[in-house]
Design a protein around this motif. Sequence first.
Motif, short mmCIF file in Angstrom:
data_model
loop_
_atom_site.label_atom_id
_atom_site.label_comp_id
_atom_site.label_asym_id
_atom_site.label_seq_id
_atom_site.Cartn_x
_atom_site.Cartn_y
_atom_site.Cartn_z
N TYR A 84 0.87 -1.18 0.00
CA TYR A 84 0.00 0.00 0.00
C TYR A 84 0.90 1.24 0.00
CZ TYR A 84 -3.74 -3.28 1.03
OH TYR A 84 -4.64 -4.31 0.95
N GLY A 86 0.12 4.29 -1.33
CA GLY A 86 -0.63 5.51 -1.61
C GLY A 86 -0.59 6.49 -0.45
N GLU A 87 -1.69 7.20 -0.26
CA GLU A 87 -1.77 8.20 0.80
C GLU A 87 -1.79 7.55 2.18
OE1 GLU A 87 -5.22 10.51 0.07
OE2 GLU A 87 -4.52 11.30 -1.84
N ASP A 121 -3.05 2.03 9.70
CA ASP A 121 -2.71 2.44 8.34
C ASP A 121 -1.96 1.30 7.66
OD1 ASP A 121 -1.85 3.60 6.02
OD2 ASP A 121 -1.01 5.39 6.97
N TYR A 154 -4.17 2.45 1.30
CA TYR A 154 -4.35 3.09 -0.01
C TYR A 154 -3.18 2.74 -0.92
CZ TYR A 154 -7.82 6.01 2.36
OH TYR A 154 -8.90 6.44 3.07
N THR A 155 -3.48 2.43 -2.17
CA THR A 155 -2.44 2.18 -3.16
C THR A 155 -2.31 3.40 -4.07
OG1 THR A 155 -4.06 1.10 -4.60
CG2 THR A 155 -2.77 -0.32 -3.15
N ASP A 163 -7.26 -0.36 -3.44
CA ASP A 163 -7.28 0.03 -2.03
C ASP A 163 -7.93 -1.09 -1.23
OD1 ASP A 163 -6.23 2.47 -2.81
OD2 ASP A 163 -8.20 3.42 -2.94
N VAL A 195 -12.87 2.81 2.99
CA VAL A 195 -11.85 3.39 2.13
C VAL A 195 -12.11 4.88 1.92
CG1 VAL A 195 -10.97 3.41 -0.25
CG2 VAL A 195 -11.21 1.25 0.98
N GLU A 196 -13.35 5.25 1.75
CA GLU A 196 -13.67 6.66 1.51
C GLU A 196 -13.44 7.50 2.75
OE1 GLU A 196 -17.42 9.55 0.30
OE2 GLU A 196 -17.67 7.39 0.33
#
Length: 275
Positions: A84, A86-87, A121, A154-155, A163, A195-196
């Motif tokens: 993961y 991402g963010e 996370d 997140y990716t 994600d 996820v959102e």
Amino acid sequence: MSRKRRSKAAAAAHARRNGIEQAPKPKPSKWQQFWVAIGITIGILIGWVLLATSLFDKAPRTTGGFFSTTEGENFGYYNSSTVYDGEIVPQFTTEAALELTAGLAEMEKAHGICFGWSLTDGKTKKTQAGSSKGRDVPAKQCQRWLETVVTVGYTSDNSTSPDGASVYVQGSSEFRSLPVADDFARLGVNIPALVEDPIAGTGHAALGLPLLMIEAGTLPMVEQTNRQVTPKPLDVVSGSDISGSTWFALYGIGGAAVLCVVLGFWLRSRAKKAA
């Protein structure tokens, strides 16, 4: 009749025919223009209403099973072997953490159990946690405890992996039958929701856990406390639940209505002056 007179008569007849053929068409009256304009504005207004209705009638994206997704979105179950990159998952604000702690404290008073939560996370492996005893205070310090465990990763945009998110419950040894992911989905907590907005999803899941335990018969029903606690999203990261397109439709409806009224009065006044 002489040839000259016959030519003049023929020319006059031809001129009269041309005059009749080229006679200007009657102009529509001011009232006709008024009703045409009203019809157009009403049509615009109806179109905006239908658009807004279609936007509001969309099914919420957090319904169905835990793995349910909406068309065009890419979500998956959290996998520890996935990278993961991402963010970073958002952090609980002090206000959101205190609100969640207060709600869980009320449930602890009602059931005599420490209720906790954690949000990990998937990128940094760092965990935010808290319980009915306070922020950063684990529920495990109590003899009887239950904790809602959430992980979100997140990716990056160029990653082939989606994600991911997961939710499960752990607790003291006396609790053998615990809710699973699909049980939380009935509360609106599924992969797309987590996820959102991981913060709102974690808060919703933690506050909804006692209800799921009561429903399963693991916890008994208790009398209502002085403060009624409901599993609601906390500190929604994405802001208003109403999308920009929905606000655009609403403003369009209002603008079309105002335009219809103003145009109607203006054309009516013109028609009266021309009468």
